[in-house]
Design an enzyme around this catalytic site. Sequence first.
Site, short mmCIF file in Angstrom:
data_model
loop_
_atom_site.label_atom_id
_atom_site.label_comp_id
_atom_site.label_asym_id
_atom_site.label_seq_id
_atom_site.Cartn_x
_atom_site.Cartn_y
_atom_site.Cartn_z
N GLU A 1 2.06 -2.96 -2.24
CA GLU A 1 2.59 -3.48 -0.99
C GLU A 1 1.92 -4.81 -0.66
OE1 GLU A 1 5.09 -2.07 0.21
OE2 GLU A 1 4.87 0.09 0.53
N HIS B 1 7.53 -5.71 -2.63
CA HIS B 1 6.62 -4.86 -3.38
C HIS B 1 7.13 -4.60 -4.80
CE1 HIS B 1 8.54 -0.84 -1.86
NE2 HIS B 1 8.89 -1.01 -3.10
C1 GLP Z 1 10.68 2.16 -4.46
C2 GLP Z 1 9.75 2.09 -5.68
C3 GLP Z 1 9.84 0.75 -6.33
C4 GLP Z 1 11.26 0.25 -6.23
C5 GLP Z 1 11.55 -0.10 -4.80
C6 GLP Z 1 12.97 -0.52 -4.50
O1 GLP Z 1 10.21 2.91 -3.44
N1 GLP Z 1 8.39 2.41 -5.44
O2 GLP Z 1 9.38 0.82 -7.67
O3 GLP Z 1 11.46 -0.87 -7.02
O4 GLP Z 1 11.06 0.90 -3.93
O5 GLP Z 1 13.84 0.56 -4.48
P1 GLP Z 1 15.43 0.44 -4.41
O6 GLP Z 1 15.87 0.10 -5.78
O7 GLP Z 1 15.90 1.79 -3.98
O8 GLP Z 1 15.75 -0.64 -3.44
#
Ligand code: GLP
Length: 238
Positions: free
Chosen positions: A141, A136
Amino acid sequence: MKKIICGNYEECCSAAADIFTEQLRQKPESVLGLATGSTPIGLYEQLVSRYDEGKIDFSRAKAFNLDEYYPIKQNHAQSYKTFMEEHLFDKVNFAQKHIPNGEASDVVAECARFDAELEAAGGIDLQLLGIGTNGHIGFNEPAVSYPLKSYMTQLSEDSLKSNSRFFTKGETQPTTALTMGIGQIFAAKQILMLISGANKTEITKKLFEGKLHTDVPACFLLLHPNVTVVLDKAAAGV
Ligand code: GLP
């Protein structure tokens, strides 16, 4: 898609901070698309340090965040508004800060408001993205079709599970969110994707497989003319 593999997370954050610094040097009034999650935290730390040292200035820049949980109180500890304030907005001098409002009563009107603000700003110059383990971007999603503009989305099982680590017992984790649409992300003049950690190796492999997996939203970036992916060795699987 340009790929920069760094030795570790800190180096990735530094390379990403260089891209932001250069963007603001070239165009101080840039519209910056920003992301949340654990991945950009180190980058934001670097931006704050550079700001403190007088190396970067946000006074003419406009920030637009990708997404926000819905419903969530704006001052909730886990709202993306709170996240942005803690990690960046309260520490540097942005001219404008825009995040979808997680406590808006009318979701359609809120998305239209956010879209109108983004349009009035002239669209995004540099968009920062992380990637979910399911591919995503923002909270777009995996789906059969993707709205181009902002909308309310149902969070996938994968995202709910990944993000449950941020919510303490007793805190209700929202199962829906407001997110920028794929079209708005894709319209950014430049995109910077930051990927870190061994839990992202599999999805990174899929992204670089040379195929447009339509159930991996990040794959649409393969068609964009100006994307830089900064990743660490763990994510690259090398
Ligand atoms: C989050 C955000 C995204 C982000 C992703 C990965 O919930 N909505 O924009 O890129 O999930 O997050 P992480 O960097 O904590 O793996």
